[in-house]
Design an enzyme around this catalytic site. Structure first.
Site, PDB file in Angstrom:
ATOM      1  N   ARG A  81      -3.543 -11.532  -4.416  1.00 56.86           N
ATOM      2  CA  ARG A  81      -3.431 -11.066  -3.034  1.00 56.86           C
ATOM      3  C   ARG A  81      -2.551  -9.834  -2.930  1.00 56.86           C
ATOM      4  NH1 ARG A  81      -2.466 -15.606  -0.664  1.00 56.86           N
ATOM      5  NH2 ARG A  81      -4.546 -15.919   0.197  1.00 56.86           N
ATOM      6  N   ALA A  82      -1.511  -9.747  -3.742  1.00 63.69           N
ATOM      7  CA  ALA A  82      -0.616  -8.597  -3.684  1.00 63.69           C
ATOM      8  C   ALA A  82      -1.355  -7.305  -4.010  1.00 63.69           C
ATOM      9  CB  ALA A  82       0.558  -8.797  -4.644  1.00 63.69           C
TER      10      ALA A  82
END
Length: 678
Positions: A275-276
């Site tokens: 997700r980062a």
């Protein structure tokens, strides 16, 4: 409706404003978490953002804000016929910390569903926030079950309401904005990761800037409409810039070289999952669009990392969020040779890696995440002296204050709980009657029905079917037949630590082990959603090192700097703990306490110190306070004083070794293996 404070009138807080504006440009960034001390315009800025958001087109009469261009086929108010949409302002919906589950996701009329087969659904806050902003003030204090619902909605873009086989689903895509004061406790890691960006805010220390903040606030309070009118031109210009950036966003190019920098940065900081990487890519694209460029640069990647990674980096639970900017620059440099820097707006950062930070704005203040533990004092520490003995020699004996020592490595602890059945806030420690958990019975509902006990309801309605004229297959159910399910789950407790910091505990290795044990118990309290407090005693008195709080981090920080030395006023520590618990019972009577006394059981100083400590222990026992004594006595000859104290308290005693969960598991494993061998 009151006039909101203008966004452009906010003084300073560049990071906060940039994080919110990037989400206004690209809602796909995923929202923003604003961390900071009280009184730093967090809520003011979030509420002011709503006035800058573009209007949305909705289906007339739809309670779920369906887009007329692509209405939700599963909308409870659908299906929607083709019709011209109506425009309205994007909503900012506030979720109160104490909201109920039905208020958040909506309420289904179970009585009509059972008796009439009708899905009568009253939308909740998730429906109201669809295609708008969902704002949670003090998000770190939100109850666990509400956090779980938010996580599900944020992940799936939809909200599901399930009641005994009857379900309703509706779209719920929103910009999640949360504010929190870290002093009141940290946020669950699962929800923390759902926020795209995080910013740290603090009050300015510049005198002129503080004066301007006060001047503008007083002017706004005197005449909000006139104050807003003075900033109308700036607000319009900012709104137009947001619209222009949104229009430019689809044309922004995110090259492979930039993607490599993003991936290398996320890998270097060991963030969990992917997700980062995705959030960094979207943030860098939004930064380029905000600057009016069609190509993402290395400065955009650096800025995106400072906004998207501090709350995601892999760290110990008690470390503050932060990012090592030197490491960030080095990582970008190492990935930099593959990027194409032919553009005029993207100069080569040079061999030094652009150490000046570049980008401007949006750089969160860095916390000292890698703290160097203070060094212990040298010298031979000896146990405390008996009452009436000569003063201790400075630096050598228990009478002198010793420098704090570092805690030993924390470990997983044995499960400690309060006996009985409580009714406190939801958590993960002691048994309690809760809204979630296993069903244990049924009662008549008091107020709105939330958890139906289907079997009990049918049993209550069955004897009356002939009298009610039932002729078909359906069951005739009335209000008096409904039964509410009672459930048993887990609650969070107030864990009050009473730590002996006297000279008898001051031996270097011994105190290190004691601090490691308390740190382990604090970690356990963090995971079980407890409130914690810290009382220490040494010398002639006891003090409240940390009043009861949800911030386990604060307790760990107090523990790290805890000095030792002097005599052992055990009774004073127990009496101080009694005062703390008495006040907390008035503030939060439903939260049950667990007293954890960390000591070797010795008591010195004053007349009859042992007898006085016994009376203080019996005072806790008379009030039914659950207690555990962590016995820190070591050596071949043991006096068993901690066990005596546990008996006075009416609790149990465990040694440092017995506190380890792995030692107990290992014992069971060994016994099982021995049995199989036999």
């Amino acid at each position: 409706m009151s006039t909101p404070y203008p966004f452009t009138a906010i003084v300073g807080q560049d990071d906060l404003r940039l994080g919110l504006l990037l989400n206004a440009v690209s809602p796909a960034v995923g929202g923003v978490l604003v961390r900071g001390e009280k009184g730093t315009a967090k809520s003011t800025a979030v509420r002011a953002l709503a006035a800058l958001m573009p209007e949305v087109s909705v289906v007339p009469g739809c309670r779920f804000s369906c887009d007329p261009a692509s209405p939700d086929p599963a909308c409870p108010d659908g299906p929607h016929a083709e019709a011209a949409g109506v425009s309205r302002a994007a909503r900012t919906v506030e979720l109160p910390v104490g909201a109920s589950e039905d208020r958040l996701v909506g309420a289904l009329d179970i009585e009509r569903a059972l008796s009439e087969g009708v899905k009568a659904f009253e939308p909740g806050l998730l429906a109201d926030a669809h295609r708008g902003i969902l704002y949670v003030d003090e998000v770190n204090l939100l109850h666990d079950h509400l956090v779980d619902l938010l996580l599900d909605a944020a992940a799936m873009g939809a909200s599901y309401v399930e009641r005994e086989g009857v379900s309703v689903r509706h779209a719920a895509r929103f910009l999640l904005v949360g504010t929190m004061n870290p002093e009141e406790g940290e946020l669950r890691p699962q929800l923390l990761d759902r926020f795209g960006l995080t910013v740290e805010v603090a009050a300015s220390r510049d005198t002129d800037e503080r004066v301007e903040v006060v001047r503008r606030r007083l002017a706004y309070d005197d005449d909000p409409e006139a104050f807003a009118a003075r900033w109308a031109e700036e607000e319009t210009a900012l709104r137009e810039r947001i619209a222009a950036a949104r229009a430019l966003l689809p044309r922004v190019v995110l090259g492979d070289a930039v993607l490599r920098q993003i991936a290398a940065t996320c890998a270097a900081f060991e963030v969990d999952g992917m997700r980062a990487d995705i959030v960094m890519a979207r943030t860098a694209t939004a930064l380029a669009a905000w600057a009016g460029r069609e190509e993402v640069t290395a400065d955009d990647v650096r800025q995106a990392a400072l906004l998207a990674l501090p709350h995601r980096r892999r760290r110990n639970p008690f470390d503050a969020p932060g990012l090592d900017e030197d490491k960030l620059d080095q990582t970008l440099d190492e990935a930099g040779p593959q990027e194409n820097n032919d553009g005029d707006d993207d100069p080569d950062p040079g061999p030094d890696g652009g150490g000046d930070g570049g980008g401007g704005g949006g750089v969160p203040p860095q916390a000292d995440g890698d703290r160097t533990p203070p060094q212990a004092s040298e010298g031979d520490d000896t146990p405390s002296q008996a009452p009436g003995s000569a003063p201790d020699a400075p630096g050598r004996s228990a009478g002198a204050e010793q420098q704090p020592v570092a805690a030993a490595e924390p470990f997983r602890t044995k499960m400690l709980s309060v006996p009985g059945l409580g009714e406190g806030a939801a958590g993960r420690r002691s048994r309690a009657r809760t809204a979630h958990g296993r069903t244990t019975g049924a009662v008549r509902p008091q107020g709105a029905l939330t958890k139906l006990h289907l079997a009990a309801t049918v049993q209550a309605a069955a004897p009356h079917q002939r009298a009610r004229g039932r002729s078909g297959r359906g069951l005739v159910v009335r209000r008096d037949d409904l039964r509410q399910a009672t459930r048993e789950g887990r609650e969070g407790n107030l864990v009050l630590f009473v730590v002996d910091a006297s000279g008898s505990m001051a031996a270097r290795q011994r105190m290190s082990a004691v601090k490691g044990a308390v740190l382990s118990l604090l970690l356990d309290a963090y995971q079980r959603r407890d409130k914690v407090g810290l009382v220490t005693f040494r010398g002639k008195e006891a003090e409240v090192a940390l009043p009861p709080t949800s911030s386990v981090d604060a307790a760990a920080a107090r523990l790290e700097s805890l000095p030792t030395g002097g005599r052992t006023p055990l009774a004073a520590g127990l009496l101080k703990a009694h005062d703390v618990l008495r006040v907390e019972r008035l503030r939060d009577p439903s939260r049950r306490p667990l007293l954890v006394v960390v000591t070797d059981g010795r008591a010195t100083g004053g007349p009859e110190p042992v007898a006085l400590a016994g009376r203080a222990g019996r005072l806790h026992r008379s009030e039914g306070t659950a207690s555990v004594v962590v016995d820190c006595e070591s050596g071949y000859v043991r006096l068993g004083l901690a066990g005596e104290l546990a008996r006075e308290l009416g609790g149990t005693a465990v040694t440092l070794d017995e506190l380890r969960a792995d030692s107990i598991a290992g014992l069971v494993k060994d016994v099982t293996a021995a049995g199989r061998a036999a």
